[in-house]
Design a protein around this motif. Structure first.
Motif, PDB file in Angstrom:
ATOM      1  N   ARG A   1      44.300   2.191  56.988  1.00  0.00           N
ATOM      2  CA  ARG A   1      43.237   1.791  56.073  1.00  0.00           C
ATOM      3  C   ARG A   1      43.579   2.100  54.615  1.00  0.00           C
ATOM      4  O   ARG A   1      42.735   2.539  53.828  1.00  0.00           O
TER       5      ARG A   1
ATOM      6  N   GLU B   1      35.511  10.382  53.897  1.00  0.00           N
ATOM      7  CA  GLU B   1      34.539  10.242  54.982  1.00  0.00           C
ATOM      8  C   GLU B   1      34.080   8.795  55.129  1.00  0.00           C
ATOM      9  O   GLU B   1      33.870   8.307  56.244  1.00  0.00           O
ATOM     10  N   HIS B   2      33.926   8.104  54.022  1.00  0.00           N
ATOM     11  CA  HIS B   2      33.480   6.718  54.076  1.00  0.00           C
ATOM     12  C   HIS B   2      34.492   5.844  54.816  1.00  0.00           C
ATOM     13  O   HIS B   2      34.102   4.974  55.609  1.00  0.00           O
TER      14      HIS B   2
ATOM     15  N   TYR C   1      37.309   6.967  56.744  1.00  0.00           N
ATOM     16  CA  TYR C   1      37.851   7.460  58.010  1.00  0.00           C
ATOM     17  C   TYR C   1      36.832   8.189  58.881  1.00  0.00           C
ATOM     18  O   TYR C   1      37.177   8.644  59.979  1.00  0.00           O
ATOM     19  N   GLY C   2      35.605   8.313  58.407  1.00  0.00           N
ATOM     20  CA  GLY C   2      34.626   9.124  59.117  1.00  0.00           C
ATOM     21  C   GLY C   2      34.362   8.677  60.543  1.00  0.00           C
ATOM     22  O   GLY C   2      34.104   9.501  61.425  1.00  0.00           O
ATOM     23  N   ASP C   3      34.425   7.358  60.817  1.00  0.00           N
ATOM     24  CA  ASP C   3      34.139   6.871  62.168  1.00  0.00           C
ATOM     25  C   ASP C   3      35.205   7.288  63.171  1.00  0.00           C
ATOM     26  O   ASP C   3      35.001   7.168  64.388  1.00  0.00           O
ATOM     27  N   MET C   4      36.340   7.796  62.690  1.00  0.00           N
ATOM     28  CA  MET C   4      37.377   8.275  63.599  1.00  0.00           C
ATOM     29  C   MET C   4      37.032   9.638  64.175  1.00  0.00           C
ATOM     30  O   MET C   4      37.694  10.108  65.098  1.00  0.00           O
ATOM     31  N   GLY C   5      36.004  10.281  63.617  1.00  0.00           N
ATOM     32  CA  GLY C   5      35.562  11.567  64.142  1.00  0.00           C
ATOM     33  C   GLY C   5      36.645  12.617  64.092  1.00  0.00           C
ATOM     34  O   GLY C   5      37.248  12.876  63.041  1.00  0.00           O
TER      35      GLY C   5
ATOM     36  N   ARG D   1      41.548  12.453  63.647  1.00  0.00           N
ATOM     37  CA  ARG D   1      42.152  12.333  62.320  1.00  0.00           C
ATOM     38  C   ARG D   1      42.350  13.748  61.772  1.00  0.00           C
ATOM     39  O   ARG D   1      41.686  14.696  62.222  1.00  0.00           O
TER      40      ARG D   1
END
Length: 650
Positions: free
Chosen positions: A196, A330-331, A333-337, A340
């Motif tokens: 990303r 966080e915006h 990559y945050g959905d990777m929990g 990461r």
């Protein structure tokens, strides 16, 4: 992989073009960089900030423990020896060098003034010199061990870190018999370079513009410059390496140091033909100051101490900035929990401080010093004595012998204090570079001689001091060559113009390495590109990458070009499309072949986009992985195989 100095050079070239642009908007961005240089340069480090996080997690953790960073562990070893721990067993090379340099400077001043009283007053320095000699002996034991299997020094640890432990998790063998681990085991640099990437650069830019803060805007602009440079140029470096950083991680850093030196000289002075005689050496450019945040102090001695003790390295970044950066992380990559690398304000602060410390070590004359040009003794001193070269075995210092006592004028009493001082400092260097027995005898003799003073031949004294500096220079040059081969510091400019360099180590066998155009010019016709992951064994990173081919083969460069091609050359033979343009999966192919289209130079790409920002930035690989123009991908089921099985990264 593109190094920090090249990224700073690219921003410098961009700033020059922006500042002189007739477009008021673009010229204002040039002024923004100038007025907020620390933030802009910090931003230009780009994904390299991820190399230096986390600092305080146990780097010795085995694979399976997220957060371990062997690159940090390597620098901890270096700084532990360089900074020391204030004990007799590990006094630190920097404190010792500081004392030796201070003593030499004072002796030079005394000699220049021909002040016999001041020289006599220095007779008490012999005790200090004895301590320095003992400290240097302890440092050598820390590095090389004491000759027993029980104490091999740090060399085995360094080899293990560079080899097996630093192998990227994405290709590292796993317990199931395959290879590859998911992103939670990656370093932060690997994630920021291969997941990303466009979305993260876009978020920094959008949030900075919305904030109205010039410091945030300058940082985001620096990051964009780094993104553009890496998107278009990383595969050019990979073509020299023989594979992307994923497969040749340490050769990538070794080659990157040469690209750094070339790119910085080009940006600083301008285009020059070989042999680049007026290009500067990086070892004295003090680039740690370029990334300094206003108001932030910098104390490398304290930072090395804190690093050793596991303390925070400081908190120079304002809270508003860490909040700004972490919000973008966080915006995007945050959905990777948990899948990461984890980042918080403390880890970001440490990473910034560590990046500055490494830049200081590599580019400040106050660290190892710049041993590019030998000191020139007065012409009246004649030819160099044989003992001034400590890397030659025998009486020259590298073998059983050592530097002899300085020649004593027959008219001067042999117990003259100057003899004591010179014998002492020459003895110290013997200890430092191998002649331990001779060095110890010289120091013992110095103590015995330091009992009275008489007349002195000042010309001979100045020559002896000058030859001592030559001796010290040669020894430190050998140390530099070892560290340059190790990929920890940059080479010297002459290596950019010769295609083969003989590096003289502390032995009678020189090491020949391919340099010059072999290491700064892209190689589009390489066979077996890319090679499979390095097995991590042996000191082979300064040779061409070898091994089988990772299938299917790809192209890392489509023309032979110097780094100016991806920096600012409008006639860049590497390509013609902008990294800011939308790109299909897996790359944009040419109209008449399946070869990828290359990119225009980073400066022109940045100028065009900044003149009319818009659209979503594509997620290019910033490591040139798997070749020219590839979009971010991941191995199916996080497993590396050959042939590789890739799909677009989510």
């Amino acid at each position: 992989m593109i190094g920090m100095s090249t990224k700073l050079a690219a921003l410098s070239l961009l700033r020059q073009r922006l500042t002189t642009s007739p477009d008021p908007h673009l010229s204002s961005l040039g002024s923004l960089i100038t007025s907020n240089a620390g933030y802009a340069n910090f931003g230009a480090l780009g994904t390299a900030i991820g190399d230096f996080a986390p600092v305080r997690l146990p780097a010795s953790s085995t694979i399976g423990t997220p957060g371990a960073n062997p690159y940090i562990a390597l620098w901890k070893l270096v700084f532990n020896v360089f900074g020391g721990d204030e004990t007799a067993a590990n006094p630190g090379l920097k404190p010792v060098l500081d004392r030796v340099r201070d003593l030499l400077d004072r002796l030079d001043d005394v000699a220049a003034a021909e002040d016999l009283d001041a020289l006599q007053a220095m007779s008490g320095e012999v005790d200090t010199l004895n301590q320095i000699a003992a400290d240097l002996s302890a440092i050598l034991i820390t590095i090389k061990g004491d000759g027993t299997l029980a104490n091999l020094g740090i060399v085995p640890d360094v080899a293990d870190l560079i080899g097996s432990r630093m192998m990227p998790a994405s290709v590292k063998p796993n317990v199931g018999g395959g290879a590859g681990f998911p992103p939670r085991f990656w370093t932060l640099r690997e994630l920021l370079s291969n997941r990303r990437t466009g979305r993260f650069a876009q978020r920094l830019w959008d949030r900075a513009m919305a904030s109205g803060r010039d410091d945030f805007k300058a940082y985001a602009l620096g990051w964009l410059s780094s993104w553009s440079l890496s998107a278009g140029g990383a595969s050019a470096v990979a073509s020299i390496v023989g594979a992307p950083a994923r497969n040749q991680w340490w050769r990538s850093r070794f080659v990157g140091n040469y690209i750094d030196l070339w790119a910085y000289g080009y940006a600083k002075v301008g285009p020059r033909p070989k042999p680049y005689t007026d290009w500067p050496n990086l070892c004295e450019q003090e680039l740690h100051n370029a990334v300094g945040i206003p108001g932030a102090s910098f104390d490398p001695d304290q930072m090395m101490k804190d690093l050793r003790l596991g303390n925070p390295l400081g908190a120079p970044l304002p809270g508003e900035f860490t909040t700004f950066w972490l919000e973008a992380y966080e915006h995007v990559y945050g959905d990777m929990g948990d899948n990461r690398p984890q980042v918080d304000a403390d880890r970001l602060q440490d990473a910034y401080c560590m990046a500055r410390l490494v830049l200081w070590f590599q580019t400040s004359p106050q660290s190892l010093g710049c041993q590019a040009n030998a000191p020139m003794p007065p012409t009246t001193c004649g030819g160099a004595p044989a003992w001034t070269n400590p890397v030659v075995p025998g009486d020259a210092g590298g073998g059983a012998g050592g530097p002899p006592p300085p020649e004593i004028d027959k008219k001067i009493k042999p117990e003259n204090v100057i003899c004591a001082i010179l014998l002492a400092i020459l003895g110290i260097v013997a200890l430092c570079f191998g002649g331990w027995v001779a060095g110890g005898a010289a120091i013992a003799g110095a103590i015995a001689l330091a009992v009275s003073a008489g007349t002195i031949d000042w010309d001979k004294f100045r020559c002896s001091l000058a030859w001592y500096r030559v001796y010290m220079f040669n020894g430190l040059r050998a140390l530099h060559d070892v560290m340059s081969l190790g990929g920890l510091v940059h080479p010297y400019t002459p290596e950019l113009s010769v295609d083969d360099t003989a590096v003289q180590l502390l032995s009678d066998i020189p090491t020949h390495i391919r340099t010059g155009d072999n290491i700064v010019l892209t190689r589009p016709m390489r066979e077996r590109y890319p090679v499979v992951p390095w097995n991590g064994s042996g000191f082979s990173w300064f040779d061409d990458a070898s091994g089988g081919q990772e299938e299917p083969p790809t192209w890392a460069a489509i023309a032979a070009a110097y780094p100016s091609g991806f920096l600012d050359d409008p006639a860049n033979p590497l390509g013609s499309r902008s990294p800011f343009d939308a790109s299909p999966w897996p790359f944009a192919a040419g109209s008449t072949s399946n070869k990828p289209l290359g990119f225009i130079n980073s400066t022109d790409a940045m100028l065009a986009w900044l003149a009319a920002p818009g659209g979503t930035l594509p997620d290019h690989s910033l490591d040139g992985d798997r070749g020219l123009g590839f979009q971010n991908f991941h191995f199916v089921d996080d497993g590396w195989t050959n042939p590789v099985n890739i799909e677009p990264a989510p």
